[in-house]
Each structure stands twice: as C-alpha cells, then as structure tokens.
Design an enzyme around this catalytic site. Structure first.
Site, PDB file in Angstrom:
ATOM      1  N   TRP A   1       0.875  -1.181   0.000  1.00 11.96           N
ATOM      2  CA  TRP A   1       0.000   0.000   0.000  1.00 11.96           C
ATOM      3  C   TRP A   1       0.912   1.232   0.000  1.00 11.96           C
ATOM      4  O   TRP A   1       1.817   1.326   0.833  1.00 11.96           O
ATOM      5  CB  TRP A   1      -0.892  -0.037   1.247  1.00 11.96           C
ATOM      6  CG  TRP A   1      -1.760   1.163   1.427  1.00 11.96           C
ATOM      7  CD1 TRP A   1      -2.575   1.742   0.491  1.00 11.96           C
ATOM      8  CD2 TRP A   1      -1.925   1.939   2.626  1.00 11.96           C
ATOM      9  NE1 TRP A   1      -3.236   2.816   1.038  1.00 11.96           N
ATOM     10  CE2 TRP A   1      -2.850   2.955   2.344  1.00 11.96           C
ATOM     11  CE3 TRP A   1      -1.379   1.853   3.912  1.00 11.96           C
ATOM     12  CZ2 TRP A   1      -3.247   3.885   3.301  1.00 11.96           C
ATOM     13  CZ3 TRP A   1      -1.772   2.776   4.857  1.00 11.96           C
ATOM     14  CH2 TRP A   1      -2.698   3.784   4.552  1.00 11.96           C
TER      15      TRP A   1
ATOM     16  N   ASP B   1      -0.381  -5.204   9.539  1.00 12.09           N
ATOM     17  CA  ASP B   1      -1.384  -4.225   9.132  1.00 12.09           C
ATOM     18  C   ASP B   1      -2.632  -5.026   8.768  1.00 12.09           C
ATOM     19  O   ASP B   1      -2.638  -5.781   7.789  1.00 12.09           O
ATOM     20  CB  ASP B   1      -0.856  -3.446   7.913  1.00 12.09           C
ATOM     21  CG  ASP B   1      -1.852  -2.391   7.439  1.00 12.09           C
ATOM     22  OD1 ASP B   1      -2.969  -2.325   7.979  1.00 12.09           O
ATOM     23  OD2 ASP B   1      -1.507  -1.632   6.503  1.00 12.09           O
TER      24      ASP B   1
ATOM     25  N   LYS C   1     -13.073  -0.701   6.111  1.00  9.67           N
ATOM     26  CA  LYS C   1     -13.652  -1.574   5.080  1.00  9.67           C
ATOM     27  C   LYS C   1     -14.687  -2.530   5.666  1.00  9.67           C
ATOM     28  O   LYS C   1     -15.792  -2.625   5.154  1.00  9.67           O
ATOM     29  CB  LYS C   1     -12.562  -2.417   4.407  1.00  9.67           C
ATOM     30  CG  LYS C   1     -11.242  -1.739   4.228  1.00  9.67           C
ATOM     31  CD  LYS C   1     -11.244  -0.763   3.088  1.00  9.67           C
ATOM     32  CE  LYS C   1      -9.963   0.049   3.137  1.00  9.67           C
ATOM     33  NZ  LYS C   1      -9.480   0.478   1.870  1.00  9.67           N
TER      34      LYS C   1
HETATM   35  N1  PGU Z   1      -3.561  -0.487   5.382  1.00 10.06           N
HETATM   36  C1  PGU Z   1      -3.882  -0.979   4.184  1.00 10.06           C
HETATM   37  C2  PGU Z   1      -3.224  -2.220   3.717  1.00 10.06           C
HETATM   38  C3  PGU Z   1      -4.848  -0.329   3.397  1.00 10.06           C
HETATM   39  O1  PGU Z   1      -5.167  -0.837   2.216  1.00 10.06           O
HETATM   40  C4  PGU Z   1      -5.442   0.841   3.883  1.00 10.06           C
HETATM   41  C5  PGU Z   1      -6.442   1.604   3.056  1.00 10.06           C
HETATM   42  C6  PGU Z   1      -5.082   1.292   5.154  1.00 10.06           C
HETATM   43  C7  PGU Z   1      -4.140   0.595   5.877  1.00 10.06           C
HETATM   44  C8  PGU Z   1      -5.646   2.518   5.788  1.00 10.06           C
HETATM   45  O2  PGU Z   1      -6.990   2.602   5.862  1.00 10.06           O
HETATM   46  P1  PGU Z   1      -7.718   3.549   6.883  1.00 10.06           P
HETATM   47  O3  PGU Z   1      -8.859   4.124   6.129  1.00 10.06           O
HETATM   48  O4  PGU Z   1      -6.765   4.566   7.356  1.00 10.06           O
HETATM   49  O5  PGU Z   1      -8.174   2.653   7.961  1.00 10.06           O
HETATM   50  N2  PGU Z   1      -6.245   1.595   1.697  1.00 10.06           N
HETATM   51  C9  PGU Z   1      -7.274   1.962   0.766  1.00 10.06           C
HETATM   52  C10 PGU Z   1      -7.940   3.291   1.056  1.00 10.06           C
HETATM   53  C11 PGU Z   1      -7.439   4.523   0.420  1.00 10.06           C
HETATM   54  C12 PGU Z   1      -6.150   4.988   1.012  1.00 10.06           C
HETATM   55  O6  PGU Z   1      -5.149   4.841   0.332  1.00 10.06           O
HETATM   56  O7  PGU Z   1      -6.162   5.484   2.157  1.00 10.06           O
HETATM   57  C13 PGU Z   1      -6.740   1.785  -0.644  1.00 10.06           C
HETATM   58  O8  PGU Z   1      -7.460   2.098  -1.579  1.00 10.06           O
HETATM   59  O9  PGU Z   1      -5.614   1.272  -0.794  1.00 10.06           O
END
Ligand code: PGU
Length: 466
Positions: free
Chosen positions: A194, A275, A311
């Site tokens: 990510w 994570d 999510k």
């Molecule tokens: N860790 C991972 C692996 C994730 O995919 C995401 C969110 C988070 C943490 C953080 O999410 P929080 O909303 O802070 O709980 N990834 C999504 C959302 C968009 C972003 O980049 O924040 C994504 O589309 O990859």
C-alpha cells in the site's frame, strides 16, 4: 526579492510633518536581502519597529512565507477519486480507492451501523472528550476480535491497545513508537505495498527497506525472495506484514508459508508488525482473516498490529481503528500503553468517539454482531462474484489463449492486473476506468453490469499499449 512596507502611525505622522513629506504611507522599499530578515526569526516577523525621538516608525516587512511552496503531486490513490469526480463521461468507473460500492455503484452504509447509531441516539450519549487511549469498551472488543476472546494474550492482559485514527493513524502511532524506542531500527515493507506505508515511515523518520513479495512471472508470491530478504535484514527489524488480503496484489501466503515466515522472523529476533485493514472482508470470516496474526501470537512472540474498521464496517470517514502491541507481561503492556498515549497526546490529543461507539455496540451485542457477519459475507460475496464475472468476460473475449486465472487466485478487494503505467493510463484516458497507475483495480467498485466494459478495456490496454 522581498519587499518592505514602511508605514507611519497617524499619531506619529501628525508629530512629524517633515518625515511625512519623505515617507508616504505604505511606501514600498525593495530589498534583495530576505535572508537577514529570515534570520531575525518569525516571532514578530511582520513588524519591526524603531523609535526615533519625535516619531515612531513601523516597518512591516511584506515577505511571503508561503509563496515559495511548490504544488504537491496528487495522491496516487485518493487523487484518482478526485479525477473521477471531475470527469463528466457517462461510462466512468472508479476502481481506484478501495471502497465498497453496491451493485448500483453507490456507497453502502451497513444496516448494523444504522442500528448501532439508533441505539446511540436513544441512549443520548454525550460528546465529552475520550481519554487519550480511546473508548475502553472499544479497546476491549477490538483486541478480542483480533486475537480471539480466549487467547492467552488477552487473558493475561498482555496487549496494549490504543484507539487511533483508523488504520493509517494506528500505523503512524506505531511508527512514532519505533522512532522513539528503537532508534535506527528498520522497517521492512513488502514490494509492492500500500503506497502510504512508505510515507508513514518517512514522516516518522523511521528507516525502511523493501522485501521481495510479488513475482510478475508467476503473478504470485516470490516466497523464496521474501524469506531471503527477511533473513538478510538486520536483527531486530520490524517486518511489516499484511494480515490478510495483501494490498495491492491480493496474494497472501498459505498457512504453511506463514509458519515459515514466523520461523525466520523468530530466528532473526525480528518484530512482526501486522497491518490488518481487511479482517472479515477477505474471506468473509473474521477468524480466518486473523489467523496469520494468531499464529504468530501463539508462538509467544511480541508483535504489533494496526487495525482498521474502514472496510469491514464501512466506517471509512469515521477514522476508527487501533494499535495493539503484544507484550511479554501485563506490566510491560501497561508501560507501552502509557508511552503510546504520550505519543498520541501532542499529535491529536484523543480520538473521535462516534466510530468507537459503533464498533463497541456492533461487536459487543450478539445480535448486531451476527448481523454484521452476514453483511460482511454479503459484501465479500459480491466482490467474489464480480471477480468471477470479470474472469469469465476476459476469457470469453480474449481469443489469444492467455491464462487470466490469476485474477481468481487473488483475494480481497483488489485485483492486480499486471497492466503497466501506460496501459493503466489508457484504461482511464480511453475507457474512463479510473484506477491507480500500478495496474491495481478495486473490484469493490465494480458492478456485474460493468464487467464486460472492463474486460474490453483491459484487453485493449493489454494488447494495444506497450
Ligand atoms: N492499510 C492498508 C493495507 C490499506 O489498504 C489501507 C487503506 C489502510 C491501511 C488505511 O486505511 P484507513 O482508512 O486509514 O483505515 N487503503 C485503501 C484506502 C485509500 C487509502 O489509500 O487510504 C486503498 O485504496 O488502498
């Protein structure tokens, strides 16, 4: 070039007609030397005054502090949503951000969330500050959900849990703990990962490097590379692992591979740092999706886990999550918790209450909890069904015999299509499919009705763009 504005106060002007003659109000005096001004500090930077015998002169130095700041690039993920909103094309499809949509491509508020909010209204709860560590009822249920109620780490009170600002804020708080208590320690991040992981550790001034994860040749896990890189990392490194539904690849280690990873992590005295942003969302089962974390905890290892409810409960904008640190004793957990609080206090003081109450109600009330599990299965099921439909459409349309089955092997919200940057750009520019430039698509933003269009876009981009 800096400009200096020299002005005189009306009272002093009245006293000093001859000076008024020479210095009109707001006379601008140009100077090249902004550095001497900057050296003077910013405390009273705008006003420097000097007293003369018959008048007082006030020189307001009109140097812009912000003019020199350059434009930041758009965020690789959230910037896609901005571009999507700006598009007026009717066919537009947002597969950028990992956010669940209904078959009608609308955002979805879970029924259990609405029910929990009704309960909260009925109870007439107040909006007082939470303690720095967050809502006690939330912290209790969130750790139990992650490890399982009967887990010895819970029973022995060895987990320091602090409610934080969703997954991102929890990772950031953990990064601050690493920076303060493990100076020089490195975090190992999967390649790819990510995108925000690197930003988080950069901003916390924690050194990081990458371990091999994705093998483009097999469109699968480079397990040997991963193990070799974890082995080669300096002893006592933090190994950042995606608990389930690896983002962006959708490729997770098998249970046997997790055991091997745990062996190496233990051997090298590393600290596993999970994570967990998709518990229950990957497979539809909360327990199955937490099995990697529980496997490490069962070995008696110290570890950290950042959790998110964005999510699995659809609480994206509520910013609700937690950081959990599994310690060797209850005493150590209390000390670690006190330090997490100490780090959180100057960053954001204390976390918001609304999302914490929703989670505490949903997880803590058996009826709501069961309903949540069904809704989560429904969401995970819809994603699986569009995944299948996309695969079917690709295989039906693509006559070349290319094997698209890797799409079916990936799990979670995303599919890592293997499209490169220019192919991904073609998806957006020609087909109005908004997605990140690394070839990742969020299947949670796809409807059955749009699968054919998406398959056409992928085939065109894959074969006609290099
Ligand atoms: N860790 C991972 C692996 C994730 O995919 C995401 C969110 C988070 C943490 C953080 O999410 P929080 O909303 O802070 O709980 N990834 C999504 C959302 C968009 C972003 O980049 O924040 C994504 O589309 O990859």
């Amino acid at each position: 070039m800096a400009s200096i504005v020299v002005s005189l106060s009306p009272a002093s002007m009245a006293d000093a007609p001859s000076v008024r003659h020479h210095l009109k109000e707001n006379t601008k005096v140009k100077t090249n030397d902004s550095s001497s001004f900057l050296r003077g500090g910013y405390g009273n930077a705008f006003v420097k005054s000097k007293s003369f015998s018959r008048f007082s002169m006030v020189a307001a130095v009109n140097v812009s502090h912000f003019e020199g700041i350059s434009m930041a690039p758009p965020d690789p993920i959230l910037g896609v949503s901005e571009a999507f909103r700006a598009s007026t094309n009717e066919m537009k499809l947002n597969l950028g951000v990992g956010a669940y949509r209904t078959e009608e491509l609308q955002p979805y508020v879970l029924n259990v969330v609405e029910k929990a909010e009704m309960l909260m209204l009925e109870r007439g709860e107040n909006k007082e500050y939470l303690p720095i560590e967050g809502l006690a009822a939330f912290n209790k249920v969130t750790a139990e959900l992650l490890f399982g109620v009967d887990n010895p780490v819970i029973k022995q009170q060895r987990v320091a849990t602090v409610q934080s600002l969703s997954g991102t804020g929890s990772l950031r708080l953990a990064a601050a703990l690493i920076e303060r208590y493990f100076p020089g320690a490195k975090v190992l991040i999967s390649s790819p990962s990510w995108g925000n992981h690197k930003n988080i550790f950069n901003d916390a001034r924690v050194p990081w490097s990458e371990y091999r994860y994705y093998d483009p040749k097999t469109v699968g896990l480079d397990f040997e590379g991963m193990i070799a890189d974890i082995k080669a990392a300096p002893e006592g490194s933090f190994i950042l692992l995606h608990g389930c539904a690896h983002n962006p690849t959708g490729i997770d280690p098998t249970p046997e591979q997790w055991e091997n990873i745990a062996d190496v992590v233990q051997e090298k005295n590393h600290i596993p740092f999970f994570d967990v942003a998709y518990q229950g969302f990957a497979s539809g089962s909360l327990d199955a999706d937490a099995s990697s974390v529980r496997l490490f905890a069962a070995r008696g290892m110290e570890l950290m886990v950042a959790q998110s409810y964005s999510k699995n409960l659809g609480l994206y904008a509520e910013r609700i999550g937690a950081i959990n640190v599994v310690c060797p004793s209850a005493d150590a957990a209390a000390r670690v918790k006190s330090q997490l609080k100490r780090l959180a206090r100057p960053m954001y003081s204390n976390p918001p209450v609304h999302g914490a109450r929703i989670v505490a109600n949903v997880v803590g009330e058996p009826d709501l909890f069961n309903e949540w599990r069904k809704e989560m299965e429904m969401m995970a099921g819809r994603i699986k069904s569009v995944r299948q439909k996309l695969y079917d459409s690709l295989t039906a349309k693509d006559q070349s015999g290319k094997d698209w089955s890797f799409i079916l092997k990936q799990i979670g919200m995303f599919s890592y299509t293997g499209l490169n940057k220019s192919q991904s750009e073609n998806m957006t520019n020609k087909w109005h499919v908004f997605m990140t430039k690394d070839g990742r698509i969020s299947l949670a933003g796809l409807s059955s009705a749009k699968c054919e269009h998406l398959a056409d876009a992928i085939i065109d981009s894959f074969y006609n763009v290099v």
